[in-house]
Design an enzyme around this catalytic site. Structure first.
Site, PDB file in Angstrom:
ATOM      1  N   ASN A   7       0.848  -1.003  -0.010  1.00 32.21           N
ATOM      2  CA  ASN A   7      -0.015   0.009  -0.056  1.00 32.21           C
ATOM      3  C   ASN A   7       0.807   1.217  -0.046  1.00 32.21           C
ATOM      4  O   ASN A   7       1.432   1.504   0.985  1.00 32.21           O
ATOM      5  CB  ASN A   7      -0.988  -0.044   1.310  1.00 32.21           C
ATOM      6  CG  ASN A   7      -2.005   1.282   1.157  1.00 32.21           C
ATOM      7  OD1 ASN A   7      -1.966   2.120   0.373  1.00 32.21           O
ATOM      8  ND2 ASN A   7      -2.793   1.097   1.998  1.00 32.21           N
ATOM      9  N   LYS A  14       3.255   0.803   3.360  1.00 33.12           N
ATOM     10  CA  LYS A  14       2.920  -0.156   4.118  1.00 33.12           C
ATOM     11  C   LYS A  14       3.128  -1.420   3.344  1.00 33.12           C
ATOM     12  O   LYS A  14       2.623  -1.605   2.597  1.00 33.12           O
ATOM     13  CB  LYS A  14       1.589   0.004   4.504  1.00 33.12           C
ATOM     14  CG  LYS A  14       1.326   1.061   5.550  1.00 33.12           C
ATOM     15  CD  LYS A  14      -0.170   1.188   6.027  1.00 33.12           C
ATOM     16  CE  LYS A  14      -0.625   2.490   6.417  1.00 33.12           C
ATOM     17  NZ  LYS A  14      -2.085   2.666   6.419  1.00 33.12           N
ATOM     18  N   ARG A  90      -2.487  -2.132  -3.731  1.00 26.55           N
ATOM     19  CA  ARG A  90      -3.811  -1.478  -3.421  1.00 26.55           C
ATOM     20  C   ARG A  90      -3.628  -0.193  -4.341  1.00 26.55           C
ATOM     21  O   ARG A  90      -2.827   0.561  -4.375  1.00 26.55           O
ATOM     22  CB  ARG A  90      -3.784  -0.915  -2.222  1.00 26.55           C
ATOM     23  CG  ARG A  90      -4.984  -0.075  -2.175  1.00 26.55           C
ATOM     24  CD  ARG A  90      -5.008   0.652  -0.561  1.00 26.55           C
ATOM     25  NE  ARG A  90      -6.396   1.441  -0.364  1.00 26.55           N
ATOM     26  CZ  ARG A  90      -6.209   2.543   0.100  1.00 26.55           C
ATOM     27  NH1 ARG A  90      -5.220   3.207   0.664  1.00 26.55           N
ATOM     28  NH2 ARG A  90      -7.306   3.323   0.114  1.00 26.55           N
ATOM     29  N   HIS A 179     -13.299   2.130  -0.272  1.00 22.41           N
ATOM     30  CA  HIS A 179     -13.492   1.322   0.851  1.00 22.41           C
ATOM     31  C   HIS A 179     -13.983   0.081   0.367  1.00 22.41           C
ATOM     32  O   HIS A 179     -14.299  -0.902   1.018  1.00 22.41           O
ATOM     33  CB  HIS A 179     -14.245   1.744   1.983  1.00 22.41           C
ATOM     34  CG  HIS A 179     -13.826   2.963   2.919  1.00 22.41           C
ATOM     35  ND1 HIS A 179     -14.523   3.790   3.392  1.00 22.41           N
ATOM     36  CD2 HIS A 179     -12.447   3.197   3.096  1.00 22.41           C
ATOM     37  CE1 HIS A 179     -13.713   4.732   3.813  1.00 22.41           C
ATOM     38  NE2 HIS A 179     -12.539   4.594   3.887  1.00 22.41           N
ATOM     39  N   ASN A 210     -11.064   6.789   9.902  1.00 20.09           N
ATOM     40  CA  ASN A 210     -11.074   8.126   9.754  1.00 20.09           C
ATOM     41  C   ASN A 210     -11.784   8.672   8.455  1.00 20.09           C
ATOM     42  O   ASN A 210     -12.373   9.675   8.629  1.00 20.09           O
ATOM     43  CB  ASN A 210      -9.433   8.457   9.559  1.00 20.09           C
ATOM     44  CG  ASN A 210      -8.578   9.303  10.577  1.00 20.09           C
ATOM     45  OD1 ASN A 210      -9.388  10.281  11.059  1.00 20.09           O
ATOM     46  ND2 ASN A 210      -7.472   8.992  10.935  1.00 20.09           N
ATOM     47  N   ARG A 240     -13.319  15.171   6.652  1.00 19.12           N
ATOM     48  CA  ARG A 240     -13.827  15.414   5.405  1.00 19.12           C
ATOM     49  C   ARG A 240     -15.429  15.647   5.879  1.00 19.12           C
ATOM     50  O   ARG A 240     -16.011  14.980   6.615  1.00 19.12           O
ATOM     51  CB  ARG A 240     -13.916  14.193   4.305  1.00 19.12           C
ATOM     52  CG  ARG A 240     -12.412  14.087   3.904  1.00 19.12           C
ATOM     53  CD  ARG A 240     -12.499  12.717   2.835  1.00 19.12           C
ATOM     54  NE  ARG A 240     -11.428  12.130   2.571  1.00 19.12           N
ATOM     55  CZ  ARG A 240     -11.170  10.944   2.547  1.00 19.12           C
ATOM     56  NH1 ARG A 240     -11.914  10.121   3.028  1.00 19.12           N
ATOM     57  NH2 ARG A 240      -9.851  10.525   2.355  1.00 19.12           N
ATOM     58  N   MET A 282     -11.863  10.449  17.159  1.00 23.35           N
ATOM     59  CA  MET A 282     -13.024  10.123  17.764  1.00 23.35           C
ATOM     60  C   MET A 282     -13.024   9.852  19.226  1.00 23.35           C
ATOM     61  O   MET A 282     -13.781  10.363  20.193  1.00 23.35           O
ATOM     62  CB  MET A 282     -13.630   8.753  17.346  1.00 23.35           C
ATOM     63  CG  MET A 282     -15.098   8.580  17.632  1.00 23.35           C
ATOM     64  SD  MET A 282     -16.221  10.003  17.564  1.00 23.35           S
ATOM     65  CE  MET A 282     -17.257   9.681  16.097  1.00 23.35           C
ATOM     66  N   ARG A 283     -11.745   9.399  19.591  1.00 26.44           N
ATOM     67  CA  ARG A 283     -11.719   9.206  21.297  1.00 26.44           C
ATOM     68  C   ARG A 283     -11.525  10.605  21.730  1.00 26.44           C
ATOM     69  O   ARG A 283     -12.102  10.491  23.119  1.00 26.44           O
ATOM     70  CB  ARG A 283     -10.147   8.239  21.429  1.00 26.44           C
ATOM     71  CG  ARG A 283     -10.342   6.875  21.101  1.00 26.44           C
ATOM     72  CD  ARG A 283      -9.057   6.245  21.025  1.00 26.44           C
ATOM     73  NE  ARG A 283      -8.277   6.863  19.722  1.00 26.44           N
ATOM     74  CZ  ARG A 283      -7.241   6.210  19.275  1.00 26.44           C
ATOM     75  NH1 ARG A 283      -6.783   5.073  19.596  1.00 26.44           N
ATOM     76  NH2 ARG A 283      -6.623   6.652  18.017  1.00 26.44           N
ATOM     77  N   GLY A 329     -11.922   1.668  12.795  1.00 26.55           N
ATOM     78  CA  GLY A 329     -11.470   1.891  14.031  1.00 26.55           C
ATOM     79  C   GLY A 329     -12.576   2.363  14.930  1.00 26.55           C
ATOM     80  O   GLY A 329     -12.621   1.949  16.041  1.00 26.55           O
ATOM     81  N   GLY A 331     -16.078   2.030  14.247  1.00 26.57           N
ATOM     82  CA  GLY A 331     -17.169   0.784  14.115  1.00 26.57           C
ATOM     83  C   GLY A 331     -16.678  -0.285  15.153  1.00 26.57           C
ATOM     84  O   GLY A 331     -17.540  -0.903  15.744  1.00 26.57           O
ATOM     85  N   GLU A 383      -8.124  -5.305   5.107  1.00 27.52           N
ATOM     86  CA  GLU A 383      -7.858  -5.053   3.832  1.00 27.52           C
ATOM     87  C   GLU A 383      -6.680  -5.679   3.249  1.00 27.52           C
ATOM     88  O   GLU A 383      -6.694  -6.286   2.069  1.00 27.52           O
ATOM     89  CB  GLU A 383      -7.864  -3.652   3.751  1.00 27.52           C
ATOM     90  CG  GLU A 383      -9.324  -2.656   3.832  1.00 27.52           C
ATOM     91  CD  GLU A 383      -9.039  -1.336   3.973  1.00 27.52           C
ATOM     92  OE1 GLU A 383      -9.174  -0.712   2.986  1.00 27.52           O
ATOM     93  OE2 GLU A 383      -8.937  -0.736   5.145  1.00 27.52           O
TER      94      GLU A 383
HETATM   95  P1  ADP Z   1      -7.882   4.961   9.109  1.00 31.04           P
HETATM   96  O1  ADP Z   1      -8.964   5.261   8.150  1.00 31.04           O
HETATM   97  O2  ADP Z   1      -6.789   6.026   9.037  1.00 31.04           O
HETATM   98  O3  ADP Z   1      -7.275   3.428   8.896  1.00 31.04           O
HETATM   99  P2  ADP Z   1      -8.945   3.599  11.329  1.00 31.04           P
HETATM  100  O4  ADP Z   1      -9.733   2.669  10.997  1.00 31.04           O
HETATM  101  O5  ADP Z   1      -7.669   3.272  12.051  1.00 31.04           O
HETATM  102  O6  ADP Z   1      -8.714   4.831  10.379  1.00 31.04           O
HETATM  103  O7  ADP Z   1      -9.895   4.562  12.532  1.00 31.04           O
HETATM  104  C1  ADP Z   1      -9.555   5.490  13.073  1.00 31.04           C
HETATM  105  C2  ADP Z   1     -10.446   6.196  14.028  1.00 31.04           C
HETATM  106  O8  ADP Z   1     -10.800   5.187  14.947  1.00 31.04           O
HETATM  107  C3  ADP Z   1     -10.248   7.541  14.919  1.00 31.04           C
HETATM  108  O9  ADP Z   1     -11.253   8.428  14.830  1.00 31.04           O
HETATM  109  C4  ADP Z   1     -10.036   7.133  16.274  1.00 31.04           C
HETATM  110  O10 ADP Z   1     -10.301   7.895  17.048  1.00 31.04           O
HETATM  111  C5  ADP Z   1     -11.096   5.697  16.382  1.00 31.04           C
HETATM  112  N1  ADP Z   1     -10.721   4.667  17.369  1.00 31.04           N
HETATM  113  C6  ADP Z   1      -9.926   4.042  17.637  1.00 31.04           C
HETATM  114  N2  ADP Z   1     -10.006   3.492  18.701  1.00 31.04           N
HETATM  115  C7  ADP Z   1     -11.064   3.893  19.371  1.00 31.04           C
HETATM  116  C8  ADP Z   1     -11.912   3.864  20.617  1.00 31.04           C
HETATM  117  N3  ADP Z   1     -11.452   2.590  21.346  1.00 31.04           N
HETATM  118  N4  ADP Z   1     -13.082   4.421  20.600  1.00 31.04           N
HETATM  119  C9  ADP Z   1     -13.413   5.439  19.835  1.00 31.04           C
HETATM  120  N5  ADP Z   1     -12.721   5.529  18.757  1.00 31.04           N
HETATM  121  C10 ADP Z   1     -11.815   4.791  18.317  1.00 31.04           C
END
Ligand code: ADP
Length: 405
Positions: A7, A14, A90, A179, A210, A240, A282-283, A329, A331, A383
């Site tokens: 990727n 990666k 990818r 995606h 993200n 976005r 999101m955290r 992340g 979900g 993925e």
């Molecule tokens: P990318 O699209 O960069 O691959 P990820 O699938 O890793 O992104 O998702 C990143 C998002 O997931 C960020 O907003 C992060 O804050 C959120 N995230 C990861 N762990 C948690 C958690 N325990 N609670 C809430 N959000 C989380």
């Protein structure tokens, strides 16, 4: 059979070497900050005892070729006894031209290049990765796996925008969706888990990372998805904006000093959760909302409200669904967001079990109430594994065709 998955982004590569017979990652790494003085290589190597051993090295990389030479050295030093069968790359945008994983040759490279007009930030980087790998690994078959391919099954009334005909015929303006590799992977996982053939399965798949998108899957095929010609459309994302009145960018150009470049950059990088509350993680948004921060609360409400609107719309077009899937992340990890999204969706047979929602397993969890008709699944996306599996099938078909010739 071992497949190398690549990727390649603007500043990082990666990679994973995956044994596709038993879906095991043998080597995983990332070369980051390519071209910067502080570029580094993070690496994990599987040991004989099954554990992954982690290393981090500072490496000077002037360009992507330097970075790929590091990857090549790692593979040479650590996989002498492991034959590499092929490479899966990818590629973000396959336009209408690529509906399947495709073995790369000079013609394919030209088309990926032509499609850079639709994905100027991504396709040129993916292409650099492919070109360097073709030089470094000339004997290996190399396959392109497109983020857009899974959505090529959408009907025209779902992918066309109501704009002048020549925008489509001359400039390729339509919904493509992204995606795709992740939505395809979790759909297959759901089929396995539910023990229902994929081509009998109706799903709503929520990829919430993200970047975020939701896909309506009918009989195993994507029939609509929230991202559009670019990944900017649809859900509220980390940075976005998602759906927007198309007149807004022109209005901002009129009333402010921002030019086209500024506006598209602000819609991609300064909007979404970040635009609404100042943070895209999101955290952090959840933490701020917990402390009573009004902007963070608004961001959460808007984020989940937008998702609920899409769930309603996709229920309407699918008729009935077997399962709704949370992945990526947010979900996979946020019970709070899952609960907020599922709140008051009982009319759509979506009934979350609060207890199960808090106890998520490593791979697949079922979190609906036991009496509920519609399953709610949390599935860890992968993925890289999907790219490796699709590359394997493509190479097997290639070899079969050669034998038959
Ligand atoms: P990318 O699209 O960069 O691959 P990820 O699938 O890793 O992104 O998702 C990143 C998002 O997931 C960020 O907003 C992060 O804050 C959120 N995230 C990861 N762990 C948690 C958690 N325990 N609670 C809430 N959000 C989380």
């Amino acid at each position: 059979m071992n497949i190398l998955v690549i990727n390649c982004g603007s500043s990082s590569i990666k990679y994973q070497l995956i044994d596709v017979a038993n879906n095991t990652v043998l080597i995983a790494g990332i070369v980051e900050r390519i071209g910067k003085p502080n570029s580094q290589h993070k690496l994990q190597l599987r040991q004989n005892n099954g554990q992954m051993l982690k290393h981090t090295h500072t490496e000077l990389t002037k360009n992507h070729r330097d970075a790929f030479e590091i990857v090549q050295k790692v593979l040479f030093n650590n996989s002498k006894n492991l034959e590499i069968t092929g490479i899966g790359h990818r590629v973000v945008h396959g336009g209408e031209r690529f509906q399947q994983p495709t073995v790369i040759d000079a013609k394919v490279l030209d088309v990926i290049d032509d499609l850079s007009i639709l994905a100027p930030l991504h396709n040129p980087m993916n292409l650099i990765g492919i070109e360097v790998c073709l030089k470094l690994f000339p004997k290996l078959p190399q396959v392109a796996i497109f983020d857009t391919a899974f959505h090529q099954s959408m009907p025209d009334y779902a992918y066309r925008y109501a704009v002048p005909e020549n925008w489509y015929s001359d400039y390729q303006v339509r919904r493509y969706g992204f995606h795709g590799t992740s939505h395809a992977y979790v759909a297959k996982q759901a089929a396995n888990y539910l023990n229902i053939p994929l081509n009998n399965l109706n799903l709503i798949s929520l990829h919430l990372g993200n970047g975020a998108s939701v896909t309506a899957i009918q009989n195993g095929e994507s029939i609509d998805t929230s991202m559009g010609m670019t990944p900017l459309e649809g859900l509220i994302m980390g940075t976005r904006c998602g759906d927007l009145d198309p007149a807004i960018p022109f209005y901002i150009a009129d009333v402010s000093t921002a030019n086209n470049e500024d506006i598209i950059s602000q819609l991609n990088r300064q909007s979404g959760l970040k635009g609404l509350c100042g943070d895209n993680d999101m955290r952090e948004v959840l933490r701020m909302a917990e402390e009573g921060n009004h902007r963070a609360k608004l961001a959460l409400e808007s984020y989940c409200y937008r998702i609920k609107k899409y769930i309603g719309a996709y229920f309407a077009i699918l008729g009935n669904i077997d399962a709704m899937i949370f992945t990526a992340g947010i979900g996979e990890n946020s019970a709070t967001i899952r609960a907020k999204i599922c709140h008051q969706l009982t009319n759509l047979s979506i009934e979350l079990d609060m207890e199960k929602n808090l106890n998520i397993s490593d791979k697949i969890s079922e979190i609906q109430q036991s009496s509920a008709q519609c399953k709610i699944l949390v599935i860890k996306t992968n993925e890289e594994l999907e790219i490796a599996q699709q590359t394997k099938v493509c190479i097997q078909n290639l070899n079969r065709n050669k034998l038959n010739q």
